[in-house]
Design a protein around this motif. Structure first.
Motif: not given
Lengths: 536, 92, 130, 114, 176, 976
Positions: F642, F646, F657, F659-665
């Motif tokens: 992940x 990101x 993307x 930022x979103x990926x980070x938070x989703x992680x």
């Protein structure tokens, strides 16, 4: 943009808003929840009817209504498109939802939480999938539909449902990934996501892009075929149907058809002449028919029986689409509607039937029949049949007739029209595949008869200890309603077919779509736009 | 001087990535779960530094937000992991 | 070679660029050394000290470098990198504290006494057998 | 760059496939997560690789589409990430529910016959 | 005033944070930042059993600044020593040990700051406060002299913190 | 009201009325049924004048005009004759049934079924359209199924019903196919058009197929060899049913069809061999079998088979005279066989058995009935002066004629059949002679007497008809026969003579031989072959159709099960395997190959980027390696991938993307950790530590290959996509319009909230739906027994903090200091969330990221102090967040309607405020607020619902042991 144009949005927005309103309501409000959900479904029914009327009338050019969400012209924004086919599917959804919801009133809507919200969101997803004209938006609505269906399949939590939904969810998650890959490839090849725009760009694709496009279309088709349970991708279906609660299973029947719908719509738009992949669809569909028929014959559980029935109908549909003959489509649509209604009715009926099936008696009956044991004939006196039992038996017989395609109900009309079209192709000669297909459809009908009869005999005749079940009016009415629709379709076959023929002609003219969708003007701004707003 | 800065940025990029590789080795090697968690946390930190260096390299503020988000919230997953190691459940 | 020009760094004073380059080199080296420590040190309790330097001095240097470069490039004080520093000051202790404690008690629980947990005698080996 | 990302997508996707074919539900969960990483990256690279060209249009001047990364795949990936997150959560909960009720973490909800 | 602005320093800090984030001092942002800065602590008040730390006098503030400055020097120094060990030392000869440091500081905020200082200094990691005798358990990367460490921590870090945080009664709540 | 549909409808109406009659009465449903039948019968008879005048009554109603399928009702002579048979015998049977059926039988259903059958049969007879005929044909199958199985509690009834239905339905489907082909050849499904196209049909290549299929339909229905076996089993039906369906009407549907299509299909060699051959076999077999039955109804059933074979042979011969004979014999057979069945019913009714081994001397007890039965069976045997004699004579004549002078085989066969039928007729009437077998009867002998008057009446009517026709054929029935035959033969009607005496000729000789031979044969069998005790049929006992049927059914079931076992699976892994195989194979097989397969280019190879993905790939592979036994390690490694993902997004110009990926992680990690607690520990069993068995290795190798293939495929595709020049895409539009018309500089965000806002609405709906599902599922979650108790980590003796409650941990325990930081971060995180929310439209960020940050901030509080502590201070109500989020997003979209724009059209308000200057408030901002709320609500609902599970184990009563039964667990805490 007239007020009537906004009607296109109603099948999506109505359940969305209703579902959202239902979310915070606690269980104490289940009457209110039911009432709201029911009202929303009725509203959907009304809007579907209105759309059916509008698309068939001269209100929109070519009978195609286009709604540009967010007021962006077609390939750029997301367009919703309603034609006769979409209106038909919406109507089918609304009718089925009405029956399923009514059925759920007494019991299923009250156990567990959020049944009604999830139900509305499911409807939103299905309706959106029928209406949207954008590939990725289709994915989103598929996901809405699937997510809600996951919740609904789990509804009424027990081990069997969990097992089934583990499988169902895993397979469909993988299918969603395939959908994404396919959509991405298509975008990579053609640079657009709007279906009409894709169709318009097809001609100008370079060979390399064309290859990518075809790979994308193949992967996309796999995602759809998993949904519509083509062999060997649809093993999840019987298990899931058998496990889901009846109103949910009834809705799942429709979801199976969404895949076929998507293929029909996309393929007719994108590959109007070339018929890309039609052979695979045809042979896969025929394999599915064989598989489903064998499954029906080998299953002793009503839910699985219905599930395999759905597999057969799905296979028939896919094979017919893959046959690629324009005159077949009207029959295919009729078949789609008829079989969906019948299998849904059957699934609703199963729960009521299960109430009379004492496990002991049915086991005994099976053994007796397996060994052809001649028991000592009883007194030759008939038994009185309580009204509830008679209702169940007759409804079951009607479902069986439609599913098997026996006269005189809609199943027969559908099969007849398919055969008629297969036997009278426009080009004059009948391909070998056509004969095979006919044989398979007839054979699968026979197998359905055998297995349904076996089930019915065991349940209604051999089940000597059965006490008449308690049926509630809210459970009887939906079944009658669905069967009544079948009867209606049979009696009014002429006008229904006339309508379907127009629908079929419509979807076989991709140019109309391209013209309508790409030509739809945006609503002009009443005041001139201020000069480019400065970015903060 | 500009060339020097450029060289320094390149060097920093290589160093940070090398550090990340080393962290990955530790992540894979373990041997214990807390080693892995530590390695993951360090990986996050290196990722933050990488985005900072990329920000310098491309002279853009866009990378800053990502770094800030890692700095602020990267620890959440680590805390969750350690709490899991310690208590077996992260929200009691 | 003109990427600095793109960002307006060609107007910046050379000393600033030099300082930034120096900070970057120091910071990056420390980061690498920290990771090296993480990889090579023998016990977990030693390894946890490796990343500590990454977080403190490594990050600090690179943040400073970033501040210098952007301040020089935009000819105005750019200090929002401080936020990252503040956030790190608030989060890094939590991480190392919890991680350390988790490691100690996990090792004690699993009787992994050779892992260094008993060094110093603060955590005596628990009696064998539970 | 292109080759690297292509190979990376392949490796992650392959690892995901391997996990998805395993019998334990947690493995399948990890597999689905890895596969969705790969697929997200795949959608993303459909807009080609751009370095330091985020799709933020500069103020004042007219933006040049040829100088900015393709925003559409990014928007699609964003949606896909969110949906992937949601479905991961769902699968996880179904997984533990199934583990609780069926007593096994096999994906079929029952241990295979030996 | 106190009712609507119970935590002036926190609010101010948040405002500064907001402005730093947005890199602007535009009036709109000032207003918005101030509003957020006031609202955020108020909204989260119920989740803050200890309240927010407060500095009462200028002397305390100066002591804090002095402490931080001294700590930063220490951070740099030990950073390099840790680097040296990692790069050049024979790891078998590194004497990593846990030590106990008896604490007199009780204020949670003070302890928190102490933990920050200790953890930020490479070479030492805070493990926990051993409950039975209120001793700090500390892991030292390369230990030479236990007493020196105890004395350093108590004198250089703990005492100033006691001065800062415990000269008056803790403002809110009981740390226990 | 049109006549013909009324005729068909009348029985159905009668059925409905009968069904609605209250139970407990035999008379009322019978009366309703009889009245409807009588009305229809009178209506039909009244038409004779018109029919005899050569008129064909027609009536047409549109049904499915596109496919040439109209409802066509058509009555000509043949149809009239059959209608009269159906209605007339039906009426008699209804009267009979009123007395036959038991007083306890709830007869409404019975009469309703009878009438429904009658209606279907009339439909078959009166259809003027082939497809319509098939519809009614199948309806007769269905209604007969219901009638045969009327005594549903009896196994033989069920079995007989199933067998009859299976065979006739299968035949019906063949018939449908045949009719479709016929219609295809003729170009229309209209009967008249088809009949008119005879020459075209017979010349067509598909003629044999159509013929075979239609013959299959007819032969199954008429119980012709080799499908005859269902008829004896159908005798499990009540006797009126047998009398009606299995002698007079339903089995005649097959021969009716052959007559109906005779002009179109007959006259070819194929026809003669197929129809004649089947008929001949049936004729002989049926009559032979009949002799050896012990059940009187069984005897009659085989006799029926034989007589139907006779009719079929006549039709197969194909001369006009033979057709006339066929029609004549159809009538005669209906008359005498129905009466015989009814007589058997009387015997059964009075004595309680039909077994000819028991029954003796009934003539004394019921002389009148005996006389009737003897006369009727004499007709069956072909004794002169009775109707059976006449038509049999005609048959003999045709049989002798068709072979000419050299081939006598048919004549011999016919005579043989005559001998047999005399023999079984003798056997049949044997029950009326001799002494009464008192002791073996199920009922006391003195109760055996004549039936009620009206029960005998139908038999009397029919026997009178037998005699009348036999004595005065031309007078009684000549016109009818002529009209009916004319309808088949058209203008080619030959001359014929319906006289009793034609002089001494070959047929008379054959009749004589048959009568005499039959008597002799019967005596021989009685004396020598132990006829009364035989349990099997001599010579042909191996030929067991029913057994073959059962075998076929069994074989079908087994075959289907086998097929399902080999082509399907209920397990998930094989399904995934198949999916991967198809995924790899389908594009290779279907899509056209890519012409410009690019070479692998390493020119722009960036080692730094490569090392980033070395990390990502290594983590992925290691996660695949570890996921089985080291779940947490796998989770950490997936997290490593992940990170690589990101950072790649960040590197490759997609900050949103990243930022979103980070938070989703982050959130995903928390989520999975919350779930992991409920998966009990899985340790690698020591037994598996060694080398795996070969099967496992094979499986792994196969999966590895699949994984490689799949990975390689996607890698190749990615490479192809990347190395192709970018084409013309719609993205340019977005870049150009985002700021001026969308009002935001961040094109991705504008895409999400404006251009493709519809997507985003669906997306947050998905989130909400999933949250609701998770919540609903977890409310009834039952953890595995071994994970109910508190985790092992908290049971250790080493950790002093094990006994602390969460609040204690955070207040004074090990989390005290960490808690200070984590609590202090709450407002900061809130601020940062607000920051990302506010700037989303112009810079990376947006409602989604902000929502996740906010949710994370709250989750951190949960982690610090535990669920109870937080929820005592904060009522979150995530449901409302979700609802209001969806509502606001939707409402924003609807707001555009107010100003006449389509849904979701965005609008930017430009406010000029004092002091603050101009502020742009796009409506997309409000939409984003909806996204934010929905995301926070959904995320919190999922996480909190999971977190609440832990509470239950802590709330267990003290000392309740480590692993209580799951049912004893306290319920989950309600989420407020």
């Amino acid at each position: 943009m007239t007020p009537l144009d906004h009607l296109l949005l109603a099948p999506v927005l109505l359940p969305l808003l209703c579902g959202a309103v239902l979310v915070p309501l606690t269980e104490g409000w289940h009457r209110l929840k039911f009432a709201l959900g029911y009202a929303s479904v009725l509203g959907m029914l009304a809007s579907a009817l209105a759309l059916a009327a509008l698309t068939d009338g001269g209100y929109w050019q070519h009978g195609i209504g286009v709604y540009l969400a967010a007021n962006w012209a077609a390939p750029f924004g997301i367009a919703l498109v309603a034609d006769r086919l979409a209106a038909l599917m919406l109507l089918l959804t609304a009718l089925l939802a009405l029956a399923a919801l009514h059925f759920a009133r007494l019991r299923w809507g009250r156990i567990g939480v959020h049944f009604h919200s999830l139900f509305q969101f499911l409807l939103m997803g299905i309706n959106g999938a029928f209406l949207t004209h954008d590939l990725f938006n289709l994915f989103v609505f598929f996901e809405v539909m699937l997510a809600a269906s996951y919740g609904l399949v789990l509804h009424g939590y027990n081990a069997e449902r969990l097992r089934a939904s583990m499988q169902y969810i895993a397979i469909n998650l993988a299918a969603s990934l395939l959908f994404l890959i396919g959509a991405a490839l298509i975008y990579a090849a053609a640079g657009t996501l709007n279906m009409s725009d894709l169709a318009a760009r097809m001609a100008g694709l370079a060979p390399g892009a064309r290859g990518l496009f075809e790979i994308g279309a193949t992967v996309l088709a796999l995602a759809f075929l998993i949904k519509s349970a083509m062999w060997p991708l649809g093993f999840w279906l019987p298990t899931t149907y058998a496990a889901a609660s009846p109103p949910v299973a009834a809705m799942l029947v429709l979801m199976t058809k969404v895949g076929a719908y998507a293929i029909l719509r996309l393929w007719l738009l994108l590959f109007p002449q070339a018929g890309f992949g039609h052979d695979a669809l045809l042979w896969g569909g025929m394999a599915t028919i064989v598989f489903g028929a064998a499954g029906m014959l080998s299953s002793d559980n009503a839910g699985r029986l219905a599930g395999y029935g759905a597999v057969v109908s799905s296979g028939t549909l896919l094979a017919v689409i893959g046959y690629g003959q324009a005159t077949l489509v009207a029959g295919a649509l009729y078949y789609l509607a008829g079989s969906t209604l019948a299998i849904a009715a059957f699934l609703l009926l199963i729960e009521l039937i299960e109430r009379i099936r004492t496990p002991h008696a049915s086991v005994l009956a099976v053994t007796l029949e397996a060994w052809a044991v001649e028991d000592k004939p009883d007194e030759p006196v008939g038994r009185g049949v309580p009204a509830a039992m008679a209702f169940l038996a007759l409804s079951f017989a009607a479902c069986a007739m439609v599913i098997a395609g026996l006269p005189p109900l809609s199943g027969f009309v559908a099969k007849f029209s398919l055969f008629h079209a297969l036997l009278n192709p426009p080009q004059g000669t009948i391909a070998a595949a056509g004969w095979t297909l006919m044989a398979l459809i007839i054979g699968s009908g026979l197998v359905s008869v055998l297995s349904m009869m076996r089930f019915g005999v065991r349940t209604f005749w051999a089940n000597s200890g059965a006490a008449p079940p308690k049926l509630h009016r809210s459970e009887v009415l939906p079944v009658l309603f669905l069967l009544g629709l079948s009867v209606f379709m049979t009696v009014e076959a002429g006008s229904v077919f006339a309508w379907l023929d127009r629908a079929s002609e419509g979807i076989h003219r991709p140019q109309d779509y391209i013209g309508r969708v790409l030509g739809q003007p945006v609503v002009p701004s009443p005041v001139p736009q201020p000069a480019a707003a400065e970015a903060p | 001087m500009a060339t020097l800065l450029e060289l320094a940025v390149g060097y920093a990029l290589v160093c940070v990535l090398a550090a990340m590789l080393l962290c990955t080795l530790r992540l894979l090697a373990g041997p214990s779960a807390h080693d892995r968690v530590l390695a993951l946390d360090t990986l996050w930190m290196c990722g933050m530094l990488l985005s900072l260096v990329l920000g310098i390299r491309y002279g853009s503020q866009v990378y800053f937000e990502a770094a800030m988000l890692i700095a602020l919230l990267g620890f959440v997953s680590t805390v969750a992991l350690t709490k899991f190691l310690m208590r077996g459940e992260i929200i009691e | 070679m003109n990427w600095l020009g793109m960002h307006g760094l060609d107007q910046a004073p050379p000393w600033a660029l030099g300082v930034a380059a120096l900070l970057l080199v120091i910071g990056a080296s420390i980061v690498l050394i920290g990771a090296l420590g993480l990889l090579r040190l023998h016990t977990f309790y030693q390894r946890i000290h490796g990343p500590a330097i990454t977080i403190t001095l490594g990050t600090g240097s690179i943040l400073l470098a970033s501040m210098v470069v952007f301040t020089a490039a935009q000819s105005r004080p750019v200090v929002h990198e401080l936020i990252i520093a503040v956030f790190l000051l608030m989060t890094a202790p939590v991480v190392s504290m919890l991680l350390m404690r988790a490691a100690v008690y996990r090792d004690l629980r699993a009787r992994r006494l050779d892992a260094g947990v008993t060094a110093g005698g603060v955590y005596p080996a628990p009696p064998a057998g539970e | 760059m292109e080759a690297v990302i292509a190979i990376a997508i392949g490796v992650v996707f392959g690892a995901g496939i391997w996990l998805v074919l395993r019998p334990r539900s947690f493995q399948v969960l990890c597999g689905l997560m890895l596969m969705s990483y790969a697929v997200n990256l795949f959608i993303f690279i459909v807009g080609r690789l751009w370095i330091d060209r985020p799709p933020l249009t500069p103020a004042g001047s007219a933006p040049d589409p040829a100088a900015l990364a393709d925003p559409l795949p990014q928007a699609l990936v964003l949606t896909a990430i969110v949906i992937g997150f949601a479905t991961t959560a769902l699968y996880l909960v179904v997984m533990i529910g199934s583990r609780g009720l069926t007593g096994t973490d096999h994906v079929d909800g029952r241990e295979p016959e030996p | 005033m106190m009712r609507w602005l119970p935590y002036p320093f926190i609010s101010l800090g948040l405002l500064v944070l907001w402005l730093l984030l947005n890199q602007t001092v535009a009036p709109a942002h000032l207003l918005l930042g101030a509003a957020l800065g006031i609202a955020a602590p108020l909204l989260t008040r119920r989740l803050q059993p200890l309240g927010y730390p407060r500095l009462r006098t200028l002397a305390q503030f100066l002591a804090l600044v002095r402490l931080l400055a001294m700590a930063s020097v220490e951070v740099v120094r030990s950073c390099f020593s840790v680097c040296r060990i990692i790069l050049f030392a024979d790891y078998a000869g590194v004497n990593s040990q846990f030590i106990r440091v008896p604490l007199t500081l009780r204020d949670p905020h003070g302890l928190a700051l102490l933990s920050c200082l200790i953890n930020m200094t490479p070479g030492t990691v805070w493990v926990e406060i051993l409950p039975e005798r209120y001793e700090l358990s500390l892991h030292v990367f390369d230990l030479h002299d236990v007493q020196w460490w105890i004395a350093t921590i108590k004198n250089r870090y703990e005492q100033p913190l006691i001065d800062i945080f415990e000269t008056e009664a803790p403002p809110h709540g009981d740390p226990a | 009201m049109p006549l013909l549909p009324t005729l068909v409808l009348l029985p159905f109406v009668g059925a409905f009325v009968a069904l609605c009659m209250p139970g407990g009465s035999r008379t009322r449903p019978a009366a309703a049924a009889a009245i409807a039948t009588l009305a229809a019968l009178l209506l039909t008879i009244a038409q004779f004048g018109r029919i005899a005048g050569g008129e064909v009554l027609r009536m047409r109603a549109a049904w499915l005009p596109e496919a040439g399928l109209d409802l066509v009702w058509r009555m000509d002579g043949l149809a009239w004759l059959f209608s009269v048979i159906v209605l007339g015998i039906g009426l008699l049977v209804l009267v009979y049934a009123r007395y036959y059926m038991s007083r306890d039988d709830p007869l409404a259903r019975f009469f309703a079924c009878m009438l429904a059958f009658m209606g279907s049969m009339l439909g078959v007879v009166l259809s003027g359209n082939l497809i319509q005929l098939v519809v009614f044909w199948e309806l007769t199958s269905f209604t007969s199924f219901l009638l045969i199985g009327y005594w549903q509690q009896r196994n033989d009834a069920r079995r007989g019903a199933r067998m009859a239905f299976t065979v006739t339905t299968a035949g019906g489907l063949c018939l449908l196919a045949g009719m479709l082909i016929l219609g295809h050849i003729a170009g229309s499904y209209e009967l008249e058009a088809v009949l008119a196209a005879a020459s075209r049909i017979q010349a067509h290549a598909l003629y044999p197929a159509a013929l075979v299929l239609i013959a299959l339909g007819a032969l199954t229905k008429s119980a012709q060899f080799p499908f005859h076996f269902w008829l004896p089993h159908a005798m499990a039906a009540p006797t009126p049913v047998s009398a009606y369906l299995h002698s007079a009407t339903m089995v005649k549907a097959g021969v009716f069809l052959l007559m109906r299509l005779w002009p179109a299909l007959s006259g070819t060699e194929a026809w003669t061999w197929l129809i004649g051959g089947a008929g001949l076999c049936t004729l002989l077999l049926g009559s032979f079998y009949a002799i050896f039955q012990h059940d009187m109804k069984g005897l009659l059933a085989y006799s029926t088979i034989s007589h139907l074979g006779l009719i079929t042979v006549l039709l197969g011969i194909g001369t006009p005279l033979s057709v006339i004979a066929a029609v004549f014999h159809t009538m005669n057979h209906a008359i005498f066989k129905a009466s015989l069945f009814m007589a058997v019913g009387i015997v059964d009714h009075e004595t309680g058995t039909r077994d000819m081994r028991i029954l003796r001397g009934l003539g004394k007890a019921m002389p009148y009935t005996a006389a009737l039965a003897v006369v009727a069976s004499a007709a069956m045997a072909g004794v002169p002066l009775l109707n059976g004699f006449l038509s049999k004579e005609m048959f003999f004549a045709e049989a002798a004629l068709v072979g000419g002078t050299e081939d006598w085989s048919l004549a011999v066969a016919a005579t043989l059949m005559g001998i047999f039928s005399v023999a079984y007729s003798l056997r049949f009437i044997g029950v009326f002679f001799g002494p009464l077998a008192q002791d073996r009867l199920p009922r006391p002998a003195h109760t055996v007497h004549e039936p009620p008057r009206w029960m005998r009446f139908p038999v009397e009517c029919l026997v009178v008809l037998c005699i009348a026709v036999g004595v005065l054929p031309q007078r009684t029935i000549g016109d009818v026969l002529a009209v009916a035959a004319h309808a088949v033969l058209g203008p080619g009607m030959p001359e014929y003579d319906l006289a009793i005496w034609h002089g001494v000729n070959l047929p008379l000789l054959m009749s004589g031989v048959a009568l005499l031979g039959g008597c002799l044969f019967y005596v021989f069998l009685r004396r020598r072959a132990n006829l009364r005790q035989r349990t099997d049929v001599p010579l042909l006992h191996r030929l067991k159709g029913a057994q073959a049927y059962e075998n076929v059914m069994q074989w079908l079931s087994l075959g289907a099960a086998w097929l399902i076992r080999w082509t399907a699976t209920r397990r998930l892994q094989p399904q995934f395997r198949i999916l991967v195989v198809v995924l790899v194979a389908a594009p290779l097989l279907l899509a056209r190959p890519l012409p410009d397969w690019p070479r692998l280019q390493l020119a722009d190879f960036d080692p730094r980027f490569a090392s980033l993905w070395l990390i990502g790939a290594a983590c992925a592979v290691a996660a695949a390696w570890k996921a089985k036994y080291h779940r947490m390690a796998a989770l950490v490694m997936v997290g490593g991938t992940g990170i690589a993902t990101s950072i790649s997004f960040l590197w490759l110009s997609a900050p949103d993307l990243a930022l979103t990926q980070l938070m989703v992680e982050t959130v995903t990690t928390v989520l999975i950790l919350l779930g992991l607690r409920w998966l009990p520990l899985r340790r690698q069993p020591a037994a598996l530590a060694g080398p795996a068995p070969a099967s496992t290795q094979f499986r792994r190798g196969r999966d590895l290959l699949l994984a490689l293939a799949g990975g390689l495929g996607l890698a190749a595709l990615s490479h192809v996509v990347l190395t192709r020049p970018a084409g013309r895409s719609i993205s340019d539009f977005y870049v150009l319009r985002a700021l001026p018309e969308g009002g935001g500089a961040n094109v991705v965000n504008v895409l999400l909230v404006d251009f493709r806002g519809f997507d985003t609405m669906g997306e947050i709906t998905v989130l909400g739906v999933v949250a609701l599902t998770v919540y609903a599922l977890l409310r009834r979650f039952r953890p595995a027994p071994e994970s109910v108790a508190i985790p092992l980590q908290q049971a250790s003796d080493a950790d002093p903090a094990v006994g602390q409650t969460p609040a204690q941990q955070a207040g004074s325990g090990y989390l005290m200091i960490a808690g200070v930081y984590m609590r202090a971060l709450l407002p900061v995180m809130g601020l940062v969330a607000a920051y990302f929310f506010m700037r989303g439209h112009n810079l990376p960020g947006g409602g989604f990221v902000a929502g996740l940050i906010f949710a994370t901030a709250l989750i951190v509080q949960y982690m610090v102090a535990g669920t109870d502590w937080v929820e005592n201070r904060l009522r979150l109500r995530p449901h409302r967040w979700i609802a209001s989020g969806l509502g606001i997003a939707c409402g924003t979209g609807l707001g555009a309607w107010l100003v006449g724009y389509p849904f979701l059209t965005s609008h930017t308000a430009h406010l000029t405020l004092p002091l603050l200057g101009e502020i742009h408030v796009p409506s997309a901002f409000l939409f984003d607020l909806g996204v934010f709320l929905a995301v926070v609500g959904a995320t919190m609902l999922i996480l909190v619902a999971l977190a609440h599970q832990s509470l239950r184990s802590h709330r267990l009563p003290a000392g309740s042991g480590r692993a209580p039964a799951p049912s004893a667990l306290p319920p989950t805490k309600e989420i407020q």
